[in-house]
Design a protein around this motif. Structure first.
Motif, short mmCIF file in Angstrom:
data_model
loop_
_atom_site.label_atom_id
_atom_site.label_comp_id
_atom_site.label_asym_id
_atom_site.label_seq_id
_atom_site.Cartn_x
_atom_site.Cartn_y
_atom_site.Cartn_z
N VAL A 1 -3.31 41.93 -11.17
CA VAL A 1 -2.94 40.54 -12.91
C VAL A 1 -4.65 39.67 -12.09
O VAL A 1 -4.18 38.74 -11.02
CB VAL A 1 -2.46 39.63 -13.52
N GLU A 2 -5.54 39.15 -12.80
CA GLU A 2 -6.76 37.75 -12.40
C GLU A 2 -6.23 37.11 -12.61
O GLU A 2 -5.77 36.75 -14.07
CB GLU A 2 -7.73 38.41 -13.20
N GLU A 3 -5.51 36.30 -12.31
CA GLU A 3 -5.51 34.70 -12.32
C GLU A 3 -5.55 33.47 -11.24
O GLU A 3 -5.41 33.47 -10.45
CB GLU A 3 -3.96 34.66 -12.49
N ASP A 4 -5.90 32.74 -12.22
CA ASP A 4 -6.11 31.05 -11.00
C ASP A 4 -5.39 30.17 -11.71
O ASP A 4 -6.25 29.19 -10.74
CB ASP A 4 -7.77 31.25 -11.81
N HIS B 1 -2.24 30.53 -11.30
CA HIS B 1 -0.53 31.10 -10.69
C HIS B 1 -1.60 31.84 -9.51
O HIS B 1 -2.50 31.85 -9.05
CB HIS B 1 0.18 31.86 -12.42
N THR C 1 -0.17 35.80 -7.12
CA THR C 1 0.65 36.84 -6.92
C THR C 1 1.28 37.07 -5.95
O THR C 1 0.74 36.52 -4.82
CB THR C 1 -0.12 37.82 -7.18
N SER D 1 4.01 33.89 -10.79
CA SER D 1 3.55 34.54 -11.82
C SER D 1 3.94 35.76 -12.91
O SER D 1 4.57 36.57 -13.17
CB SER D 1 3.15 32.95 -12.84
N PHE D 2 3.28 36.70 -11.68
CA PHE D 2 2.42 38.22 -12.02
C PHE D 2 1.89 38.68 -11.20
O PHE D 2 2.04 38.07 -9.61
CB PHE D 2 0.50 37.74 -12.51
N LYS E 1 -1.18 27.62 -8.46
CA LYS E 1 -2.15 28.53 -7.49
C LYS E 1 -1.51 28.89 -5.85
O LYS E 1 -1.16 27.84 -5.27
CB LYS E 1 -3.72 29.42 -7.29
#
Length: 244
Positions: free
Chosen positions: A181-184, A186, A188, A176-177, A156
């Protein structure tokens, strides 16, 4: 120094990207960073081939960064090469031993050396590097090569990594996204832009791209360039860049 993006995809690679792999070269020095699925084939298409790289440096131990580790080992053996060195975070020794225990016919085919990085500085395949921990779902390391280029590995976004990269001029960063997109584990574009806003870097390349980013690459770049003064590009398999 030249870096070739062999693989810019992730665990769900789109058809035009294989999983993570980067080839670093300068003079007679050659280093493969990560070896995800498909990287062996990309390496075979380079001028030096898999015969010309005898050291693999791992950022972490997720399978999309090391799936081609033993295929590269086997290809080098069958091609008549005699050695391979694998370097990575703590746990790399047991990882390699476990892989060879499953494929025991490979054990001893090459002179194999395994090094675990327990200090933040090292020399690997002739390249001086500095390592720092990333923030991911598994322990991993980002690497800065000779105070010129930083490769984030999977992570992240966080300010400390950007500060670390500012000793050089180029940052290769996980993105990555797309936004939304909810991502912890990687990042955005908008999240990455927040830590790049005042970064003293010349170039940033976005990599480790999931299929969800397809069709959004231009907007990803625009989002970051709206606050970052340097150049931003989405990395592509086969792209090579020079770093002074």
């Amino acid at each position: 120094m030249q870096l070739t993006f062999l693989g810019t995809g992730a665990a769900l690679p789109p058809g035009d990207r294989v999983q993570s792999g980067y080839l670093l070269q300068e003079g007679d020095r050659r280093l493969l960073v990560d070896a995800g699925s498909g990287v062996l084939h990309r390496l075979a298409g380079t001028e030096i081939g898999y015969e010309g790289v005898d050291t693999i440096l791992l950022t972490h131990h997720h399978i999309d960064h090391l799936a081609d580790l033993l295929p590269i080992y086997k290809a080098r053996w069958l091609a008549g090469e005699d050695a391979l060195t694998v370097v990575g975070p703590p746990g790399t020794q047991s990882l390699v031993e476990d892989l060879l225990s499953v494929h025991d016919y490979l054990d001893g085919r090459l002179s194999l050396a395994v090094r675990e990085l327990t200090e933040n500085t090292a020399t690997v395949a002739g390249f001086d590097l500095t390592a720092m921990p990333t923030r991911h779902s598994m322990e991993g390391l980002a690497y800065r090569f000779e105070d010129r280029l930083t490769l984030s590995g999977d992570t992240k976004e966080f300010q400390g990594l950007v500060d670390f990269a500012e000793r050089g001029s180029v940052l290769i960063h996980d993105c990555s996204f797309p936004d939304g997109v909810e991502e912890d584990a990687h990042t955005t574009p908008t999240k990455l832009s927040r830590v790049l806003a005042d970064a003293d870097l010349d170039r940033v390349y976005l990599t480790h791209l999931y299929p969800q980013t397809d069709g959004t690459h231009e907007s990803m770049v625009r989002t970051i360039e709206s606050v970052f003064d340097g150049e931003v590009q989405v990395a592509e398999d086969g792209m090579s860049i020079g770093v002074r």
